[in-house]
Design a protein around this motif. Structure first.
Motif, short mmCIF file in Angstrom:
data_model
loop_
_atom_site.label_atom_id
_atom_site.label_comp_id
_atom_site.label_asym_id
_atom_site.label_seq_id
_atom_site.Cartn_x
_atom_site.Cartn_y
_atom_site.Cartn_z
N SER A 77 30.24 43.28 30.99
CA SER A 77 30.42 44.57 30.61
C SER A 77 29.24 45.45 30.91
O SER A 77 29.21 46.66 31.20
N ALA A 78 28.11 44.72 30.50
CA ALA A 78 26.78 45.42 30.94
C ALA A 78 26.44 45.77 32.10
O ALA A 78 25.99 47.02 32.55
N ALA A 79 26.85 44.78 33.03
CA ALA A 79 26.76 44.95 34.51
C ALA A 79 27.52 46.20 34.90
O ALA A 79 27.04 47.24 35.73
N ILE A 80 28.72 46.44 34.55
CA ILE A 80 29.76 47.51 34.82
C ILE A 80 28.98 48.90 34.49
O ILE A 80 28.80 49.72 35.15
N TYR A 87 18.70 34.39 31.47
CA TYR A 87 20.22 33.93 30.95
C TYR A 87 21.28 34.20 31.84
O TYR A 87 22.44 33.76 31.96
N ILE A 88 21.12 35.45 32.43
CA ILE A 88 22.11 36.06 33.39
C ILE A 88 22.43 35.06 34.64
O ILE A 88 23.49 34.72 34.85
N PHE A 89 21.37 34.59 34.95
CA PHE A 89 21.49 33.40 36.10
C PHE A 89 22.01 32.22 35.63
O PHE A 89 22.36 31.27 36.51
N ARG A 90 22.34 32.04 34.50
CA ARG A 90 23.02 30.88 33.97
C ARG A 90 24.59 31.15 34.51
O ARG A 90 25.14 30.10 34.42
N PHE A 91 25.04 32.39 34.27
CA PHE A 91 26.41 32.72 34.82
C PHE A 91 26.70 33.01 36.13
O PHE A 91 27.54 32.72 36.81
N PHE A 92 25.70 33.72 36.70
CA PHE A 92 25.76 34.36 37.91
C PHE A 92 24.56 34.13 38.86
O PHE A 92 23.53 34.31 38.51
N LYS A 93 24.97 33.38 39.91
CA LYS A 93 23.62 33.04 41.04
C LYS A 93 22.74 34.31 41.30
O LYS A 93 21.64 34.11 41.79
N THR A 94 23.36 35.26 41.61
CA THR A 94 22.97 36.26 42.30
C THR A 94 23.29 37.85 41.76
O THR A 94 24.46 37.61 40.96
N LYS A 95 22.83 38.74 41.85
CA LYS A 95 23.11 40.18 41.40
C LYS A 95 24.68 40.63 42.28
O LYS A 95 25.31 41.03 41.61
N GLU A 96 24.51 40.21 43.47
CA GLU A 96 25.82 40.22 44.28
C GLU A 96 26.96 39.61 43.43
O GLU A 96 28.17 40.25 43.28
N SER A 97 27.00 38.41 43.01
CA SER A 97 27.81 37.75 42.34
C SER A 97 28.38 38.46 41.08
O SER A 97 29.47 38.31 40.78
N LEU A 98 27.60 38.97 40.38
CA LEU A 98 27.63 39.68 39.39
C LEU A 98 28.36 40.92 39.73
O LEU A 98 29.70 41.22 39.00
N LEU A 99 27.99 41.55 40.56
CA LEU A 99 28.94 42.76 41.27
C LEU A 99 30.38 42.49 41.69
O LEU A 99 31.44 43.11 41.05
N LEU A 100 30.35 41.29 42.21
CA LEU A 100 31.88 40.92 42.53
C LEU A 100 32.57 40.62 41.36
O LEU A 100 33.98 41.09 41.59
N THR A 101 32.02 39.76 40.41
CA THR A 101 32.90 39.67 39.22
C THR A 101 33.12 40.97 38.34
O THR A 101 34.45 41.01 38.11
N ALA A 102 32.15 41.74 38.54
CA ALA A 102 32.63 42.91 37.85
C ALA A 102 33.80 44.06 38.53
O ALA A 102 34.63 44.36 37.81
N LEU A 103 33.71 43.97 39.88
CA LEU A 103 34.61 44.53 40.59
C LEU A 103 35.97 43.70 40.30
O LEU A 103 37.23 44.64 40.30
N GLU A 104 36.05 42.66 40.35
CA GLU A 104 37.21 41.78 40.13
C GLU A 104 37.90 42.28 38.56
O GLU A 104 39.00 42.30 38.45
N LEU A 112 32.26 52.39 38.96
CA LEU A 112 31.61 51.22 39.77
C LEU A 112 32.34 51.12 40.90
O LEU A 112 31.89 50.94 42.27
N GLN A 113 33.70 51.04 40.92
CA GLN A 113 34.58 51.07 42.19
C GLN A 113 34.39 52.00 43.27
O GLN A 113 34.17 51.72 44.51
N MET A 114 34.07 53.26 42.68
CA MET A 114 33.67 54.37 43.93
C MET A 114 32.50 54.33 44.33
O MET A 114 32.34 54.34 45.70
N GLN A 115 31.57 53.67 43.70
CA GLN A 115 30.29 53.29 44.36
C GLN A 115 30.21 52.04 45.22
O GLN A 115 29.70 52.11 46.32
N ALA A 116 31.25 51.02 44.79
CA ALA A 116 31.18 49.81 45.61
C ALA A 116 32.05 50.24 47.18
O ALA A 116 31.79 49.40 48.06
#
Length: 173
Positions: free
Chosen positions: A17-20, A46-63, A106-110
């Motif tokens: 949610s914060a990333a979005i 702590y973010i990297f405990r769940f997401f290996k990269t910023k890109e993987s966080l973005l992909l999850t946010a888009l999903e 977020l989708q528009m930017q992506a």
């Protein structure tokens, strides 16, 4: 579910949610995981405990954002009468724009991000929405379902622009 795993799922959702919000506000490239962590009120590591990269966080946010649209549309397709289908889909999307504006921004930017994995995620989301709407229009007996789907998606994009620019007059019928 154990208390620790519930807390872990909640923290993961807080991060998403914060990333979005952060990505929607300042853009994916300018945003940092430190800003996401600050918004989620956690430490950056702590973010990297769940997401290996910023890109993987973005992909999850888009999903998450695409799942919201698809699930909302699926509910309409399953319940709307043929004569109400299109207007109910529009209403469902307008509700998403009101309640989850950051996800749509977020989708528009992506859409402008050139990394293949991000482009594929966007193509998948748009493709699922297009297929669902086209099939629903076809099954409802709507004339020229491909053309109507194209117009429906185009109006959705115009709604996005209207929301992003705070120009409600673009949506006036």
């Amino acid at each position: 579910m154990a208390k620790d795993s519930t807390a872990s799922v909640n923290r993961r959702n807080d991060i998403i949610s914060a990333a979005i919000e952060v990505f929607a506000e300042i853009g994916y490239y300018r945003a940092t995981t430190a800003q996401v962590a600050e918004r989620a009120q956690i430490s950056q590591p702590y973010i990297f405990r769940f997401f290996k990269t910023k890109e993987s966080l973005l992909l999850t946010a888009l999903e998450v954002s695409w799942t919201r649209v698809i699930d909302s549309f699926r509910l309409v397709v399953e319940t709307a009468t043929p004569d109400q289908l299109e207007s109910d889909l529009i209403e469902a999307y307008e509700k998403i724009l009101e309640s989850h504006k950051s996800e749509i921004l977020l989708q528009m930017q992506a859409q402008t991000i050139q990394e293949d994995v991000i482009r594929q995620a966007m193509k998948k989301g748009f493709g699922e929405v297009r297929t669902m709407v086209l099939n629903a229009f076809s099954n409802a007996g709507i004339a020229e379902p491909k053309q109507r789907t194209l117009v429906f998606l185009a109006i959705g994009m115009l709604c996005n622009i209207s929301t992003a620019l705070d120009m409600p007059e673009l949506k006036e019928r």
